[in-house]
Design a protein around this motif. Sequence first.
Motif, PDB file in Angstrom:
ATOM      1  N   CYS A 119       1.125  -1.115   0.179  1.00 14.72           N
ATOM      2  CA  CYS A 119       0.353   0.318   0.175  1.00 14.72           C
ATOM      3  C   CYS A 119       1.182   0.913   0.106  1.00 14.72           C
ATOM      4  O   CYS A 119       1.028   2.468  -0.503  1.00 14.72           O
ATOM      5  N   TYR A 120       2.074   1.111   0.970  1.00 11.83           N
ATOM      6  CA  TYR A 120       2.750   2.535   1.256  1.00 11.83           C
ATOM      7  C   TYR A 120       3.648   2.820  -0.502  1.00 11.83           C
ATOM      8  O   TYR A 120       4.082   3.607  -0.837  1.00 11.83           O
ATOM      9  N   ASP A 134       0.433   3.377  -3.362  1.00  3.54           N
ATOM     10  CA  ASP A 134      -0.487   4.376  -3.420  1.00  3.54           C
ATOM     11  C   ASP A 134       0.173   5.822  -2.009  1.00  3.54           C
ATOM     12  O   ASP A 134      -0.383   6.481  -1.860  1.00  3.54           O
ATOM     13  N   LYS A 186       0.012   5.006   1.359  1.00  2.82           N
ATOM     14  CA  LYS A 186      -0.565   5.293   2.337  1.00  2.82           C
ATOM     15  C   LYS A 186      -0.257   4.253   3.052  1.00  2.82           C
ATOM     16  O   LYS A 186       0.154   3.149   2.777  1.00  2.82           O
TER      17      LYS A 186
END
Length: 125
Positions: A90-91, A94, A96
Motif C-alpha cells: 500500500c505504501y 499509493d 498510504k
Amino acid sequence: MADLISTTTTAIQLVSRLREVNKNIANAEFNNLIADLSIELANMKVQVAGLIEEHDSLRRQLSSKNNPELTFKEFAYYSEDGDGPFCPGCYDSDGKKVRLAKFSGAFKTFGSHNCPVCKAAFGGT
C-alpha cells in the motif's frame, strides 16, 4: 491566493490611472479618497502576501507531520520512532500508511501479519 495579489496589483494600477485622469479635476475630496484607497490596497497586498507565506509554511509543517520518513525492515515499513509495521504494498503503490494487523490462531500459517486493505500476508510464522 496568487489571484488575490494579481487582483490587488491591478486595482493599484487602476488607482494610478485614476490619479492621472484626476489631474484635470480640482476636487480635493476626490484626491483624498483616491489616496486613501491606494493606501488600503497596498496594505491589503502586504497582508495577502503574508497570508500566502503563512499558508505555505503551515502546509509544509502539516505535510512533514503526516508523512514521517519510513524505513523498510524485514517485511514492512516502520517510522523513525518505531511505529508500525505498515504495509509495503500500500505504501509503495499509493503512498498510504496502512498498519498491518497480526494474525492469530490458525491463521498464523499464512504469516505473522496481514494488510486489512490489500489483504496481503507478511512475515514468517
